[in-house]
Design an enzyme around this catalytic site. Structure first.
Site, PDB file in Angstrom:
ATOM      1  N   CYS A  51      -1.197  25.523 -23.825  1.00 50.95           N
ATOM      2  CA  CYS A  51       0.084  25.996 -24.353  1.00 50.95           C
ATOM      3  C   CYS A  51       0.722  27.130 -23.550  1.00 50.95           C
ATOM      4  O   CYS A  51       1.915  27.048 -23.224  1.00 50.95           O
ATOM      5  CB  CYS A  51      -0.060  26.446 -25.807  1.00 50.95           C
ATOM      6  SG  CYS A  51      -1.300  25.560 -26.745  1.00 50.95           S
ATOM      7  N   ARG A  76     -13.959  25.142 -23.478  1.00 45.97           N
ATOM      8  CA  ARG A  76     -14.214  25.917 -24.684  1.00 45.97           C
ATOM      9  C   ARG A  76     -15.705  26.069 -24.854  1.00 45.97           C
ATOM     10  O   ARG A  76     -16.462  25.119 -24.654  1.00 45.97           O
ATOM     11  CB  ARG A  76     -13.633  25.208 -25.914  1.00 45.97           C
ATOM     12  CG  ARG A  76     -12.135  25.048 -25.810  1.00 45.97           C
ATOM     13  CD  ARG A  76     -11.573  24.365 -27.030  1.00 45.97           C
ATOM     14  NE  ARG A  76     -10.136  24.158 -26.861  1.00 45.97           N
ATOM     15  CZ  ARG A  76      -9.356  23.534 -27.731  1.00 45.97           C
ATOM     16  NH1 ARG A  76      -9.872  23.078 -28.850  1.00 45.97           N
ATOM     17  NH2 ARG A  76      -8.075  23.388 -27.499  1.00 45.97           N
ATOM     18  N   GLN A 112      -7.155  17.259 -22.377  1.00 47.92           N
ATOM     19  CA  GLN A 112      -6.289  16.894 -23.494  1.00 47.92           C
ATOM     20  C   GLN A 112      -5.055  16.171 -22.978  1.00 47.92           C
ATOM     21  O   GLN A 112      -4.521  16.533 -21.935  1.00 47.92           O
ATOM     22  CB  GLN A 112      -5.810  18.148 -24.223  1.00 47.92           C
ATOM     23  CG  GLN A 112      -6.904  18.962 -24.875  1.00 47.92           C
ATOM     24  CD  GLN A 112      -6.325  20.198 -25.514  1.00 47.92           C
ATOM     25  OE1 GLN A 112      -5.651  20.985 -24.855  1.00 47.92           O
ATOM     26  NE2 GLN A 112      -6.591  20.396 -26.791  1.00 47.92           N
ATOM     27  N   ASP A 138      -2.002  16.551 -23.682  1.00 47.25           N
ATOM     28  CA  ASP A 138      -1.303  17.599 -24.399  1.00 47.25           C
ATOM     29  C   ASP A 138       0.204  17.520 -24.129  1.00 47.25           C
ATOM     30  O   ASP A 138       0.621  17.131 -23.049  1.00 47.25           O
ATOM     31  CB  ASP A 138      -1.821  18.934 -23.854  1.00 47.25           C
ATOM     32  CG  ASP A 138      -1.795  20.023 -24.896  1.00 47.25           C
ATOM     33  OD1 ASP A 138      -1.275  19.790 -26.000  1.00 47.25           O
ATOM     34  OD2 ASP A 138      -2.303  21.115 -24.583  1.00 47.25           O
ATOM     35  N   HIS A 178       4.012  19.760 -25.354  1.00 47.18           N
ATOM     36  CA  HIS A 178       4.704  20.713 -26.199  1.00 47.18           C
ATOM     37  C   HIS A 178       6.178  20.363 -26.195  1.00 47.18           C
ATOM     38  O   HIS A 178       6.766  20.169 -25.133  1.00 47.18           O
ATOM     39  CB  HIS A 178       4.471  22.142 -25.705  1.00 47.18           C
ATOM     40  CG  HIS A 178       3.026  22.524 -25.810  1.00 47.18           C
ATOM     41  ND1 HIS A 178       2.142  22.359 -24.785  1.00 47.18           N
ATOM     42  CD2 HIS A 178       2.307  23.009 -26.857  1.00 47.18           C
ATOM     43  CE1 HIS A 178       0.938  22.737 -25.172  1.00 47.18           C
ATOM     44  NE2 HIS A 178       0.999  23.134 -26.431  1.00 47.18           N
ATOM     45  N   LYS A 188       0.933  20.573 -40.067  1.00 45.16           N
ATOM     46  CA  LYS A 188       0.549  19.556 -39.081  1.00 45.16           C
ATOM     47  C   LYS A 188       0.285  18.213 -39.730  1.00 45.16           C
ATOM     48  O   LYS A 188       0.067  18.109 -40.935  1.00 45.16           O
ATOM     49  CB  LYS A 188      -0.713  20.002 -38.334  1.00 45.16           C
ATOM     50  CG  LYS A 188      -1.925  20.163 -39.261  1.00 45.16           C
ATOM     51  CD  LYS A 188      -3.190  20.475 -38.469  1.00 45.16           C
ATOM     52  CE  LYS A 188      -4.376  20.671 -39.408  1.00 45.16           C
ATOM     53  NZ  LYS A 188      -5.641  20.878 -38.711  1.00 45.16           N
ATOM     54  N   HIS A 196       3.416  21.107 -31.015  1.00 48.01           N
ATOM     55  CA  HIS A 196       2.272  20.907 -30.151  1.00 48.01           C
ATOM     56  C   HIS A 196       1.693  19.559 -30.542  1.00 48.01           C
ATOM     57  O   HIS A 196       1.487  19.317 -31.725  1.00 48.01           O
ATOM     58  CB  HIS A 196       1.310  22.061 -30.466  1.00 48.01           C
ATOM     59  CG  HIS A 196      -0.021  21.967 -29.844  1.00 48.01           C
ATOM     60  ND1 HIS A 196      -0.421  22.791 -28.842  1.00 48.01           N
ATOM     61  CD2 HIS A 196      -1.071  21.157 -30.100  1.00 48.01           C
ATOM     62  CE1 HIS A 196      -1.667  22.498 -28.499  1.00 48.01           C
ATOM     63  NE2 HIS A 196      -2.067  21.514 -29.239  1.00 48.01           N
TER      64      HIS A 196
END
Length: 589
Positions: A284, A313, A331, A333, A335, A415, A461
Site C-alpha cells: 500500500c 511477514r 499478492q 494487490d 488500490h 470489507k 484495497h
RNA sequence: GCCGAUGUAGCUCAGCCGGAAGAGCAGCGGUUUCGUAAACCGCAGGUCAAGGGUUCGAGUCCCUUCAUCGGCUCCA
C-alpha cells in the site's frame, strides 16, 4: 423427567440435528471413558463440530495413540450398554457442589448469566454439565471413531492453561463414517505439499528459511501463465500495473503506521548509511507514493494501481503451512482511489472481475462475508456508512448471497471477504475488498475537485487471488495435480516406442511446439509402459505414443491421463483437438 | 508463540534392550528395442538435522537449538 433436547438448540435439518446430537453425546461418552481411565482428569468442554466432536481435558500427561485405543474400547462398551441420557435441571448451588472438584466446570457455572437454567446430562455413572441436546441413549451413537489428539488452550486463550484435546467423529452409519474417512484420505492424497514435490512444482528448504518458497521450472511455468492472464485481464479492466521495491525506509512505515501497530510481524530492519530499511509487509505505501507523485484531479479518478507485489511477514513459527501460510508471498494487490459517487461501481467491478477470474480457474462456488464497522475505528462515520452501503449494494445488485459479520471489519474500513470452495467442498479465503480510511489520512491523500477544493479520496484495497502462493496451493489441491490443459506445465509428452522412433518423436514434438503447445519427448531407453506410467504419475494431459505405424503416417496414438486410448490420428488432428480443448480458457487461441 | 509427535541416502521409510548404517524408488554404467501404469544385471550414494552431555561404546539415552507434521492461538 426424560428430555433429550431443548427446542431452541434444535437444528432445522433433521439429519443434521441427529448428527449433531449424536456427536455431542459421543463427546460425553468419550469424557466418561477418559475419566474412567484417568480418574484425576479435569474435564473442560466437549462440543460437536462441523466434522465431528472433541473434548478438552487437563490430565497429568498427554494422551498417546494407545490411550486413544483404550478410550475407544471403553466407549464401545458404553454404547453397547445403551444407557439412556437423562436430563436434569438443578440450582446453581447444587451444580457448584456437584462439580466442586472440576475447576473448569466451576468457571463455566460462574460465568453463566444468573437467569440461565442449569442442566446436567447423565448416562450410566457419568454426569456432565450440559445444556444438550442429546440422543435418547448411548446405543444411538451408531458409528464413532477417535481421530487424533492436540493441545488446545482453555477457552481459546493463549494465556490460559493448555489442555489436551481429543478429536473424534460420529455418523449415523458405519458406511457414512467410512465415507468421511475416505474424504480425509482423499484430502491427504491431494495435499499440495506432497504433490508439489512429486510434480516438481516447488520446494521449501531449511537452508533458505521457513516459509520461503522456491518455484521449480514446472511451477514457474504455471505461475507465469497465471500472471500473464492476470496482467492481461487487469489491463483490459483499466488497471495500471506498477512495480515497487522490496524494502522501504523506516519513515515510510512510520507514516503508514506499520511500525506502531504491525512491527512484530515485520522482518527486522537492516541499516544502510545509518538509515533503517524494512522489508515490505504490504504494498500500500508504495502505491500511495505513486498516487502522491502528482496533484490528482477528480478527472483522473478512479485511479486503479495494481501490482503482483511480493511481501514478507514474520508469521509465527507454528502457523506455517506449505504454500498456504508462508513468510514471503506475492499478492495480486491493487488500490483503487476514487470519488464518493464512484465507490459502488468500483466495488461492483471488483466483484465481477473476481468471479470472472475465479471461473477461469474452475472455481464456481463462493462464500461471501460482509464485515462492518468495529467498535474501535478510524475515519468519519458517514464515510463508513457510505462505504458499507456500497459494498452491500454491489452484492445485492448481483443477487449474491452473503453473510454479515457485524463489527468484524478492520479498524480502518469495512470489507467483503470471499472464500472459494474447492473440489472437496473446502473453503479457502482468497479475495478481499477493503476500504481504507486510515492510510489516506496518514499520507494526506487528496484530489482537487471541480471547485478547486482539495478532498480526500476513497481508497479501496483489494486482492483477488490473495497470494499467488496460496492460490497455487489451492489450485493443486482442487485439481489434485491434474491441471486443466491450459495450466498444465507439460501439455503433451511424446513417447517413442523404441529408440529408433526418437527422431520421429522429436519431429512430432516440434510440430506441436511450433503450434504453441508445451511438449516434451521421453527418449529414455525405457519400455513404453514405463514412459506411460511416468507421464501418468506426472498427470500429463496427453501421451502421444509413436512407433512404426505412426511414423509412416505423420500420426500419433493419443492416450489421455484418464486412461482413454483414442487411437492413432494425424498430428494436425492432435493440434486441432488440443486447440479445441483450450477454447474458452485464458489460453484460447 | 503454546501442546504433542517427528527429523536416518535425492524421495519414501526400516533400524528391537546402547555393540559393524539398511531396503525400495530415483541416479549412474551396461544389457534389452519393447504397442498403452514399473524390463534385467551391476555400481554408487550417509557428519543418522545441528550442537553439547552420559557411556568402554550413541542413529538409539539426556539437554539445547533448528526444522517439519497434527492441533491451539494468531492472520491490524
Amino acid at each position: 423427567m426424560l428430555d433429550h433436547g431443548t427446542p431452541e438448540h434444535a437444528v432445522d435439518d433433521p439429519v443434521e440435528s441427529l448428527r449433531h446430537r449424536m456427536r455431542h453425546s459421543a463427546a460425553h461418552v468419550m469424557a466418561d471413558a477418559v475419566v474412567q481411565l484417568f480418574p484425576e482428569a479435569k474435564v473442560a468442554i466437549g462440543p460437536p463440530t462441523a466434522d465431528g466432536f472433541y473434548y478438552d481435558f487437563e490430565v497429568g500427561r498427554p494422551f498417546t495413540p494407545e490411550d486413544l485405543e483404550r478410550i475407544e474400547v471403553l466407549m464401545l462398551d458404553t454404547i453397547k450398554s445403551n444407557a439412556p441420557f437423562v436430563r436434569e435441571e438443578l440450582s446453581r448451588e447444587s451444580a457448584q457442589s456437584m462439580f466442586s472438584t472440576q475447576p473448569f466446570k466451576q468457571e463455566i457455572i460462574d460465568d453463566l448469566p444468573d437467569e440461565t437454567t442449569l442442566s446436567i446430562y447423565r448416562h450410566g455413572e457419568f454426569t456432565d454439565l450440559c445444556q444438550g441436546p442429546h440422543v435418547a441413549s448411548t446405543g444411538e451413537i451408531t458409528a464413532v471413531k477417535l481421530l487424533h489428539t492436540a493441545g488446545a488452550y482453555w477457552r481459546g486463550d493463549e494465556n490460559r492453561p493448555m489442555l489436551q484435546r481429543i478429536y473424534g467423529t460420529a455418523f449415523e452409519s458405519q458406511a457414512e463414517l467410512e465415507a468421511h474417512l475416505e474424504r480425509l484420505a482423499e484430502a491427504e492424497r491431494r495435499d499440495h505439499r506432497a504433490l508439489g514435490r512429486q510434480l516438481n512444482l516447488f520446494t521449501v528448504h531449511d537452508e533458505i528459511g521457513p516459509g520461503l518458497i522456491v518455484w521449480h521450472p514446472k511451477g514457474g511455468v504455471m505461475r507465469s501463465l497465471i500472471e500473464d492472464y492476470w496482467r492481461d485481464i487487469h489491463y483490459r479492466r483499466g488497471y495500471n500495473i506498477v512495480y515497487s521495491p522490496h524494502i522501504g525506509r523506516a519513515r515510510l512505515w512510520q507514516t503508514s503506521g506499520h511500525l506502531d501497530f504491525y512491527r512484530d510481524s515485520m522482518y527486522a530492519p537492516m541499516e544502510i548509511d545509518e538509515q533503517e530499511y524494512f522489508l515490505k509487509p504490504m504494498n500500500c505505501p508504495f502505491h500511495i507514493q505513486i498516487y502522491r507523485s502528482a496533484l490528482r484531479s477528480y478527472r483522473e479518478l478512479p485511479l486503479r494501481i495494481a501490482e503482483l507485489g511480493t511481501v514478507y511477514r514474520y508469521e509465527r513459527s507454528g502457523v506455517l503451512h506449505g504454500l498456504m501460510r508462508v513468510r514471503g508471498f506475492t499478492q495480486d494487490d491493487a488500490h483503487i482511489f476514487c470519488l464518493p459517487d464512484q465507490v459502488a461501481a468500483e466495488v461492483g467491478d471488483v466483484l465481477d472481475l473476481t468471479f470472472e477470474i475465479m471461473a477461469a480457474f474452475g472455481f464456481e462456488d463462493y462464500d461471501i462475508m460482509l464485515s462492518t464497522r468495529p467498535e474501535k475505528y478510524v475515519g468519519e462515520p458517514e464515510m463508513w456508512d457510505h462505504a458499507t452501503e456500497s459494498l452491500r449494494q454491489a452484492l445485492v445488485e448481483r443477487g449474491l448471497e452473503y453473510g454479515i459479520d457485524e463489527g468484524g471489519g478492520a479498524f480502518y474500513g469495512p470489507k467483503i471477504d470471499i472464500k472459494i470452495k474447492d473440489a472437496l467442498g473446502r473453503d479457502w479465503q482468497c479475495t478481499t475488498v477493503q476500504f481504507d480510511f486510515n492510510l489516506p489520512e496518514r499520507f494526506g491523500l487528496v484530489y482537487q475537485d471541480e471547485q478547486g477544493n482539495r478532498v480526500q479520496p476513497y481508497m479501496v484495497h483489494r486482492a483477488i487471488l490473495g497470494s499467488l502462493e496460496r492460490f497455487f496451493g489451492v489450485l493443486v489441491e482442487h485439481y489434485a495435480g491434474a491441471f486443466p490443459l491450459w495450466l498444465s506445465p507439460v501439455q503433451a509428452v511424446v513417447i517413442p516406442i523404441a529408440d529408433r522412433h526418437n527422431e520421429y518423436a522429436e519431429h512430432v514434438a516440434t510440430q506441436l511446439r511450433d503450434a504453441g503447445f508445451r511438449t516434451e519427448v521421453d527418449d529414455r531407453s525405457e519400455r513404453m509402459n514405463q514412459k506411460i506410467r511416468q507421464a501418468q504419475l506426472q498427470k500429463t494431459p496427453y501421451m502421444l505414443v509413436v512407433g512404426d505405424r505412426e511414423a509412416e503416417a505423420n500420426a500419433a496414438a493419443v492416450r489421455t491421463r484418464d486412461g482413454d486410448n483414442r487411437g492413432a490420428m494425424p498430428v494436425s488432428d492432435v493440434q486441432k483437438m488440443l486447440t479445441a480443448e483450450l477454447a474458452g480458457t485464458p489460453a484460447a487461441r
